[in-house]
Design a protein around this motif. Sequence first.
Motif, PDB file in Angstrom:
ATOM      1  N   GLY A 121      -4.580   6.985   7.007  1.00 46.30           N
ATOM      2  CA  GLY A 121      -5.027   5.607   7.194  1.00 46.30           C
ATOM      3  C   GLY A 121      -3.882   4.621   7.064  1.00 46.30           C
ATOM      4  O   GLY A 121      -3.791   3.644   7.822  1.00 46.30           O
ATOM      5  N   LEU A 122      -2.973   4.877   6.126  1.00 47.61           N
ATOM      6  CA  LEU A 122      -1.839   3.980   5.909  1.00 47.61           C
ATOM      7  C   LEU A 122      -0.879   4.013   7.096  1.00 47.61           C
ATOM      8  O   LEU A 122      -0.489   2.958   7.630  1.00 47.61           O
ATOM      9  CB  LEU A 122      -1.119   4.377   4.623  1.00 47.61           C
ATOM     10  N   VAL A 123      -0.494   5.225   7.534  1.00 51.56           N
ATOM     11  CA  VAL A 123       0.461   5.336   8.643  1.00 51.56           C
ATOM     12  C   VAL A 123      -0.141   4.784   9.929  1.00 51.56           C
ATOM     13  O   VAL A 123       0.533   4.077  10.698  1.00 51.56           O
ATOM     14  CB  VAL A 123       0.902   6.799   8.819  1.00 51.56           C
ATOM     15  N   SER A 124      -1.411   5.089  10.189  1.00 54.49           N
ATOM     16  CA  SER A 124      -2.044   4.589  11.410  1.00 54.49           C
ATOM     17  C   SER A 124      -2.161   3.062  11.389  1.00 54.49           C
ATOM     18  O   SER A 124      -1.981   2.396  12.421  1.00 54.49           O
ATOM     19  CB  SER A 124      -3.424   5.220  11.597  1.00 54.49           C
ATOM     20  N   ALA A 125      -2.433   2.480  10.223  1.00 47.88           N
ATOM     21  CA  ALA A 125      -2.483   1.016  10.119  1.00 47.88           C
ATOM     22  C   ALA A 125      -1.097   0.410  10.310  1.00 47.88           C
ATOM     23  O   ALA A 125      -0.951  -0.658  10.920  1.00 47.88           O
ATOM     24  CB  ALA A 125      -3.057   0.606   8.763  1.00 47.88           C
ATOM     25  N   GLY A 130       0.811  -1.211   0.000  1.00 51.14           N
ATOM     26  CA  GLY A 130       0.000   0.000   0.000  1.00 51.14           C
ATOM     27  C   GLY A 130       0.842   1.257   0.000  1.00 51.14           C
ATOM     28  O   GLY A 130       0.516   2.242  -0.688  1.00 51.14           O
ATOM     29  N   LEU A 131       1.956   1.255   0.751  1.00 49.79           N
ATOM     30  CA  LEU A 131       2.855   2.409   0.744  1.00 49.79           C
ATOM     31  C   LEU A 131       3.498   2.590  -0.613  1.00 49.79           C
ATOM     32  O   LEU A 131       3.661   3.720  -1.090  1.00 49.79           O
ATOM     33  CB  LEU A 131       3.925   2.217   1.819  1.00 49.79           C
ATOM     34  N   PHE A 132       3.853   1.481  -1.269  1.00 47.54           N
ATOM     35  CA  PHE A 132       4.425   1.550  -2.620  1.00 47.54           C
ATOM     36  C   PHE A 132       3.418   2.185  -3.583  1.00 47.54           C
ATOM     37  O   PHE A 132       3.765   3.066  -4.378  1.00 47.54           O
ATOM     38  CB  PHE A 132       4.798   0.145  -3.074  1.00 47.54           C
ATOM     39  N   PHE A 133       2.164   1.750  -3.508  1.00 47.74           N
ATOM     40  CA  PHE A 133       1.125   2.320  -4.366  1.00 47.74           C
ATOM     41  C   PHE A 133       0.942   3.809  -4.074  1.00 47.74           C
ATOM     42  O   PHE A 133       0.814   4.625  -4.992  1.00 47.74           O
ATOM     43  CB  PHE A 133      -0.201   1.594  -4.149  1.00 47.74           C
ATOM     44  N   PHE A 134       0.901   4.165  -2.789  1.00 46.05           N
ATOM     45  CA  PHE A 134       0.677   5.560  -2.437  1.00 46.05           C
ATOM     46  C   PHE A 134       1.786   6.450  -2.988  1.00 46.05           C
ATOM     47  O   PHE A 134       1.515   7.559  -3.482  1.00 46.05           O
ATOM     48  CB  PHE A 134       0.594   5.716  -0.917  1.00 46.05           C
ATOM     49  N   ARG A 135       3.028   6.005  -2.900  1.00 48.35           N
ATOM     50  CA  ARG A 135       4.126   6.801  -3.450  1.00 48.35           C
ATOM     51  C   ARG A 135       3.996   6.957  -4.957  1.00 48.35           C
ATOM     52  O   ARG A 135       4.360   7.991  -5.514  1.00 48.35           O
ATOM     53  CB  ARG A 135       5.457   6.136  -3.101  1.00 48.35           C
ATOM     54  N   PHE A 136       3.461   5.929  -5.623  1.00 46.47           N
ATOM     55  CA  PHE A 136       3.228   6.043  -7.056  1.00 46.47           C
ATOM     56  C   PHE A 136       2.143   7.078  -7.347  1.00 46.47           C
ATOM     57  O   PHE A 136       2.245   7.848  -8.305  1.00 46.47           O
ATOM     58  CB  PHE A 136       2.832   4.687  -7.639  1.00 46.47           C
ATOM     59  N   ALA A 169      13.008   0.418   9.190  1.00 43.34           N
ATOM     60  CA  ALA A 169      13.890   0.413   8.028  1.00 43.34           C
ATOM     61  C   ALA A 169      13.205  -0.196   6.804  1.00 43.34           C
ATOM     62  O   ALA A 169      13.428   0.241   5.671  1.00 43.34           O
ATOM     63  CB  ALA A 169      15.170  -0.357   8.348  1.00 43.34           C
ATOM     64  N   PHE A 170      12.361  -1.199   7.023  1.00 43.85           N
ATOM     65  CA  PHE A 170      11.641  -1.821   5.908  1.00 43.85           C
ATOM     66  C   PHE A 170      10.734  -0.806   5.214  1.00 43.85           C
ATOM     67  O   PHE A 170      10.746  -0.678   3.980  1.00 43.85           O
ATOM     68  CB  PHE A 170      10.818  -3.001   6.424  1.00 43.85           C
ATOM     69  N   PHE A 171       9.956  -0.063   5.996  1.00 42.86           N
ATOM     70  CA  PHE A 171       9.046   0.896   5.378  1.00 42.86           C
ATOM     71  C   PHE A 171       9.794   2.101   4.800  1.00 42.86           C
ATOM     72  O   PHE A 171       9.336   2.704   3.831  1.00 42.86           O
ATOM     73  CB  PHE A 171       7.991   1.346   6.394  1.00 42.86           C
ATOM     74  N   HIS A 172      10.937   2.439   5.382  1.00 40.39           N
ATOM     75  CA  HIS A 172      11.770   3.489   4.783  1.00 40.39           C
ATOM     76  C   HIS A 172      12.252   3.056   3.398  1.00 40.39           C
ATOM     77  O   HIS A 172      12.219   3.841   2.441  1.00 40.39           O
ATOM     78  CB  HIS A 172      12.956   3.785   5.698  1.00 40.39           C
ATOM     79  N   THR A 173      12.700   1.809   3.275  1.00 38.56           N
ATOM     80  CA  THR A 173      13.173   1.298   1.990  1.00 38.56           C
ATOM     81  C   THR A 173      12.043   1.267   0.962  1.00 38.56           C
ATOM     82  O   THR A 173      12.230   1.662  -0.194  1.00 38.56           O
ATOM     83  CB  THR A 173      13.757  -0.117   2.170  1.00 38.56           C
ATOM     84  N   VAL A 174      10.860   0.815   1.380  1.00 37.59           N
ATOM     85  CA  VAL A 174       9.711   0.782   0.470  1.00 37.59           C
ATOM     86  C   VAL A 174       9.333   2.191   0.044  1.00 37.59           C
ATOM     87  O   VAL A 174       8.999   2.431  -1.129  1.00 37.59           O
ATOM     88  CB  VAL A 174       8.523   0.081   1.151  1.00 37.59           C
ATOM     89  N   ARG A 175       9.396   3.145   0.970  1.00 40.28           N
ATOM     90  CA  ARG A 175       9.042   4.532   0.644  1.00 40.28           C
ATOM     91  C   ARG A 175       9.966   5.099  -0.426  1.00 40.28           C
ATOM     92  O   ARG A 175       9.511   5.711  -1.399  1.00 40.28           O
ATOM     93  CB  ARG A 175       9.129   5.391   1.905  1.00 40.28           C
ATOM     94  N   PHE A 216      11.975   3.422  -2.626  1.00 44.68           N
ATOM     95  CA  PHE A 216      11.840   2.729  -3.903  1.00 44.68           C
ATOM     96  C   PHE A 216      10.473   2.977  -4.529  1.00 44.68           C
ATOM     97  O   PHE A 216      10.349   3.034  -5.756  1.00 44.68           O
ATOM     98  CB  PHE A 216      12.069   1.226  -3.720  1.00 44.68           C
ATOM     99  N   GLY A 217       9.445   3.120  -3.702  1.00 47.59           N
ATOM    100  CA  GLY A 217       8.121   3.405  -4.261  1.00 47.59           C
ATOM    101  C   GLY A 217       8.084   4.716  -5.015  1.00 47.59           C
ATOM    102  O   GLY A 217       7.549   4.803  -6.133  1.00 47.59           O
ATOM    103  N   GLY A 218       8.666   5.772  -4.420  1.00 51.06           N
ATOM    104  CA  GLY A 218       8.694   7.060  -5.106  1.00 51.06           C
ATOM    105  C   GLY A 218       9.541   7.029  -6.358  1.00 51.06           C
ATOM    106  O   GLY A 218       9.159   7.579  -7.402  1.00 51.06           O
ATOM    107  N   THR A 219      10.709   6.376  -6.276  1.00 51.18           N
ATOM    108  CA  THR A 219      11.612   6.336  -7.427  1.00 51.18           C
ATOM    109  C   THR A 219      11.027   5.513  -8.569  1.00 51.18           C
ATOM    110  O   THR A 219      10.992   5.962  -9.729  1.00 51.18           O
ATOM    111  CB  THR A 219      12.966   5.748  -7.005  1.00 51.18           C
ATOM    112  N   ILE A 220      10.570   4.317  -8.264  1.00 46.55           N
ATOM    113  CA  ILE A 220      10.026   3.454  -9.314  1.00 46.55           C
ATOM    114  C   ILE A 220       8.745   4.051  -9.890  1.00 46.55           C
ATOM    115  O   ILE A 220       8.483   3.964 -11.099  1.00 46.55           O
ATOM    116  CB  ILE A 220       9.778   2.042  -8.770  1.00 46.55           C
TER     117      ILE A 220
END
Length: 557
Positions: free
Chosen positions: A401-405, A297-303, A427-433, A435-439
């Motif tokens: 909603g995403l951060v609270s979940a 969901g975080l990956f999608f949101f960054r997109f 660290a996992f969610f930092h990495t996803v954040r 890569f999500g924005g970049t990709i």
Amino acid sequence: MSASTVALPQPTPAQLARGIAGALPGELSKSPVLGILGVIIGAGVVTLTSRMISLGLPDFKGHRGFGYDESAWIGTAFDVGLMFIGPFTVYLGGLIGPRRILLTAAALFTLILIFLPSIHNYGLALTAIFLAGLTSGTFYPLTLTFALRNIPLRYLPFTIALYASFVDGAVNIAPSLYGWYRDHLSWQWMFWNSAVITPVMMLCIYFGIPKSPPSREHGEVPSFAGFLYASAGLALILAACEQGERLDWWRSGVFTALFASGSFLLLCSLIRRLRGSNPLVDMPYLRQSNTILLGTGLFFFRFFLVTTIILIPQSLAIHGFEPDQIGPAVIWTAASFVPLAFVAGVLLVSNVDPRLLLATGFAGMAFASFLNAGMSSAWAAPDFYRTEFLMGFGQCFAFIGLVSAIILQGLFSGGLSKPQRILTFSAFFHTVRIFGGTIGAILMGRFIAEREKLHSNLLGLHVQQGNWLTDGSIGQMTAGLFAKSAGLAQATGRAVDVVSARLRLQAYTLTLIDGFYLVAWVCVIALFFVALLRESPLKYGDLSAIQQHPAAAKGEK
């Protein structure tokens, strides 16, 4: 029946919540508001700095005389620093302590940004921007760690609301802010802006968040090399992805070398992990369906942020608009954030399921993107005001909603039971954040490039020499331009240029419409992943009530 076969009673959700609430502090030092502000400013300043560098890059390279290929690495250097320190923060946070790292990194970050505008050498400038990303990259994962371990639950919903306002609002206010700096002060404020804000964050953290107890060295010694391999590998792959479109992907030796070396370092990290565990990392803890779905969901949101970062700015930039003229079109997204964020905070306290906020936000962004797909080549900034207000509603509710979940997942999955769990989680969610924005930006950039070629070719089939509509239009424009031209040949050439510019404008408009449709349908797909999320045992309202009145929950069955 033997004792080994007796089923032990499982804790009820209320008992689990009381245990979690009891593990959290009742008060955040003597100044909870300062601690909360330190958390949210730390996250927002990273987003604002990255966006400022992107917007101010043309001015920076122009004043320093950097070429196109050289300046293309400036933004990548900052992102590589962010990516490298993300996984490495797990090691540093467990070894030194998050609070000390944050204060030290913030001080270095401030000094670098103060002197960065005065650097004229390209190599030094690139190194300084990399170090700025390296130091500020600690803010995201460690502030999430602080939020989970130090902020009382009754403050948490509104902390999340402010967190969302600062982080996502920084993306949309940056164009207007940078335009004002450039017109009224100077371009150097693209760096000095964050240098002024960061000391405020340091003061809030110093006075608002208590010191962590000193760590005791015991057990297995953590592996420095494993973190180094993983961080360097992810950073090199990120650099390859960001430069891939410019370097023409696998046809470039630089891209191939970056991607191959990054993959090799990640493989080395994996082999080292298989050979021996690291006491500061708990990778099996991440193997939970909700954690993986929230990461998706975080990956999608960054997109989805490409709407206000790429699509709308480009739809106005093709008319020659500057950042300060583009800013009003996206600032409406940020303007709606603060009131909507507090509405979302009240809903969380009222026990509204964060999944409902997340789904409502994704639906709002989908609807706004469908409305933006009705744009035409004549649209200006005011035409985006209404749709961007709706986009702000969607981004606000989705992000909160995403951060609270994510925070509830960290609480109820046992993230507070071991220090390495919450550090690994952050660290996992930092990495996803990252890569999500970049990709997301890479995919949208590639999509725009390919669709623009398609629309240009399709439109060009109807604009050819010999076609009576084309010849008639060129003839009429030639007659109108003849009086201000040196002759018939120059007037005809100018008329052809006008027709070509109109063709490009229409091709880009159709391309951006396709981009809005793509975002809308990806939002719809993201809703299916939201539907797969499991419900949290208790909501924020229940947790806050149990923490404030633990005796009242003892009678619950």
